[in-house]
Write an enzyme that holds these catalytic residues in place. Structure first.
Site, PDB file in Angstrom:
ATOM      1  N   PHE A  35       1.108   1.092 -11.790  1.00 60.50           N
ATOM      2  CA  PHE A  35       1.659   1.050 -10.435  1.00 60.50           C
ATOM      3  C   PHE A  35       2.684  -0.073 -10.314  1.00 60.50           C
ATOM      4  O   PHE A  35       2.349  -1.243 -10.531  1.00 60.50           O
ATOM      5  CB  PHE A  35       0.537   0.836  -9.422  1.00 60.50           C
ATOM      6  CG  PHE A  35      -0.228   2.093  -9.086  1.00 60.50           C
ATOM      7  CD1 PHE A  35      -0.342   3.133  -9.993  1.00 60.50           C
ATOM      8  CD2 PHE A  35      -0.825   2.234  -7.853  1.00 60.50           C
ATOM      9  CE1 PHE A  35      -1.047   4.289  -9.682  1.00 60.50           C
ATOM     10  CE2 PHE A  35      -1.532   3.387  -7.531  1.00 60.50           C
ATOM     11  CZ  PHE A  35      -1.648   4.415  -8.441  1.00 60.50           C
ATOM     12  N   LYS A  90      -7.318  12.737 -13.112  1.00 64.74           N
ATOM     13  CA  LYS A  90      -6.987  11.351 -12.764  1.00 64.74           C
ATOM     14  C   LYS A  90      -8.265  10.542 -12.569  1.00 64.74           C
ATOM     15  O   LYS A  90      -9.166  10.938 -11.834  1.00 64.74           O
ATOM     16  CB  LYS A  90      -6.169  11.304 -11.470  1.00 64.74           C
ATOM     17  CG  LYS A  90      -4.698  11.590 -11.654  1.00 64.74           C
ATOM     18  CD  LYS A  90      -3.939  11.482 -10.343  1.00 64.74           C
ATOM     19  CE  LYS A  90      -3.527  10.070 -10.047  1.00 64.74           C
ATOM     20  NZ  LYS A  90      -2.652   9.988  -8.854  1.00 64.74           N
ATOM     21  N   THR A 137      -5.254   6.076 -13.683  1.00 61.78           N
ATOM     22  CA  THR A 137      -4.484   5.603 -12.542  1.00 61.78           C
ATOM     23  C   THR A 137      -4.984   4.239 -12.076  1.00 61.78           C
ATOM     24  O   THR A 137      -5.893   3.667 -12.671  1.00 61.78           O
ATOM     25  CB  THR A 137      -4.556   6.641 -11.402  1.00 61.78           C
ATOM     26  OG1 THR A 137      -3.668   6.278 -10.361  1.00 61.78           O
ATOM     27  CG2 THR A 137      -5.969   6.774 -10.853  1.00 61.78           C
ATOM     28  N   GLU A 154      -7.493  14.227  -8.993  1.00 59.41           N
ATOM     29  CA  GLU A 154      -8.243  12.974  -9.102  1.00 59.41           C
ATOM     30  C   GLU A 154      -9.742  13.156  -8.910  1.00 59.41           C
ATOM     31  O   GLU A 154     -10.199  13.865  -8.004  1.00 59.41           O
ATOM     32  CB  GLU A 154      -7.715  11.972  -8.071  1.00 59.41           C
ATOM     33  CG  GLU A 154      -8.260  10.583  -8.252  1.00 59.41           C
ATOM     34  CD  GLU A 154      -7.251   9.510  -7.871  1.00 59.41           C
ATOM     35  OE1 GLU A 154      -7.646   8.346  -7.777  1.00 59.41           O
ATOM     36  OE2 GLU A 154      -6.059   9.827  -7.686  1.00 59.41           O
ATOM     37  N   ASP A 178       5.316  13.010  -6.676  1.00 53.55           N
ATOM     38  CA  ASP A 178       4.104  12.307  -6.249  1.00 53.55           C
ATOM     39  C   ASP A 178       3.773  12.725  -4.816  1.00 53.55           C
ATOM     40  O   ASP A 178       4.070  12.024  -3.854  1.00 53.55           O
ATOM     41  CB  ASP A 178       4.343  10.796  -6.326  1.00 53.55           C
ATOM     42  CG  ASP A 178       3.060   9.993  -6.177  1.00 53.55           C
ATOM     43  OD1 ASP A 178       1.974  10.586  -6.265  1.00 53.55           O
ATOM     44  OD2 ASP A 178       3.152   8.773  -5.977  1.00 53.55           O
TER      45      ASP A 178
END
Length: 321
Positions: free
Chosen positions: A179, A132, A157, A96, A17
């Site tokens: 998350f 994303k 996400t 993203e 990440d």
């Protein structure tokens, strides 16, 4: 001697990440994920200045209009980092879509297709890219169309709730990123309590999602994200994927603790879990009723949008220079 990271990799696919591909190479993950905040941090390092300069030059070559130059340069910068990351991971990179498009289905689809085209220009096949998208209703429906009509794989996400996860599975998205740490942050602030790893609200949320997916044979990959400590990772050993920051990867690498699976498809199958479904009205109501998920989703979109704007400002200065 095997490290905790070695043990984890036996049971779960490990994803880095970060936007720092030098850090990625050190831990040999399968995939890597990025977002505007991670890319912004990476652009501050002098060794990546060429990627910024190349993006600016690309934007200028694509258009004489300043606004269009900036938009092309930003998209190209994200792809430049993705291309470099793909040189050091054997699998996929997540790139993203602009968080400011989180409530615009059509604009999200258009942006995703453009990002994939930019990868294609430099010889990267769409099978190596996950787009994303924030897990809003509009984002989930955009992903549904991207997957079904264009064969573009998506990573949903900023996912904090069970309804978001179910809607993603029903939309047939490739992967979700629930998350963990941000959920824990909210509960610690809200209740003033400390939680063990086994009691961690973020861990429990992701375990629930994983068990539901495996119980009903959804193909969507569950990739736990946003960790605050190694204990959260230990409690999710056995899940499909985990995306982990370099700091926690180093901690796992430095430990020789043997990690055993806490989750499995077989165990999920044996659980008594009711089947549910969410149309738009029920999705919006259930999300509204979950204060944590509503607040963290909105906060996450705002913060990614803010860092995206900072990236734009950096590129604007260079375009105008």
């Amino acid at each position: 001697m095997s490290t905790a990271l070695d043990h984890l990799k036996k049971h779960t696919t490990v994803v880095a990440d970060t936007g720092d591909f030098e850090a990625i190479a050190a831990y040999k993950p399968q995939d890597a994920t990025t977002n505007p905040s991670l890319i912004l941090a990476a652009t501050q390092k002098p060794q990546y200045a060429r990627l910024v300069d190349e993006a600016v030059a690309y934007g200028k070559a694509k258009s004489s209009n300043h606004h269009d130059q900036l938009e092309w340069a930003l998209d190209k910068l994200l792809v430049n980092f993705g291309v470099e990351i793909l040189k050091v991971v054997p699998g996929r990179v997540s790139t993203e879509v602009d968080a400011r498009l989180s409530f615009d289905k059509d604009a999200t689809i258009a942006k995703a297709r453009r990002i994939i085209d930019l990868y294609k220009e430099v010889g990267v096949d769409k099978t190596r890219v996950l787009i994303k998208i924030a897990s809003t209703w509009e984002g989930i429906q955009a992903a549904r169309e991207l997957e079904a009509q264009y064969g573009i794989h998506c990573n949903l996400t900023l996912l904090f709730s069970f309804p978001q996860a179910v809607a993603c599975a029903e939309a047939g998205v490739t992967l979700i990123s629930p998350f963990v740490g941000r959920i824990l942050d909210w509960y610690k602030k809200s209740t003033g309590e400390n939680y063990t790893s086994a009691q961690d609200p973020g861990v429990l949320s992701v375990q629930r999602i994983y068990n539901y997916y495996r119980k009903y044979d959804y193909k969507t990959i569950v990739m736990g994200a946003s960790f605050r400590n190694v204990g959260e990772i230990e409690e999710l050993t056995g899940i499909d994927f985990l995306t982990i920051s370099p700091g926690l990867l180093q901690e796992l690498q430095s430990s020789n603790k043997a990690l055993e699976p806490r989750l499995s498809a077989a165990t999920a199958k044996s659980q008594d879990i009711p089947k549910v479904t969410y149309d738009e009205k029920r999705f919006r109501w259930e999300l509204n009723e979950d204060a944590m998920a509503t607040e963290k989703l909105a906060e996450g979109i705002r913060n990614f949008a803010k860092d995206g704007k900072k990236l734009e400002d950096l590129l604007r200065q260079k375009i105008s220079a």
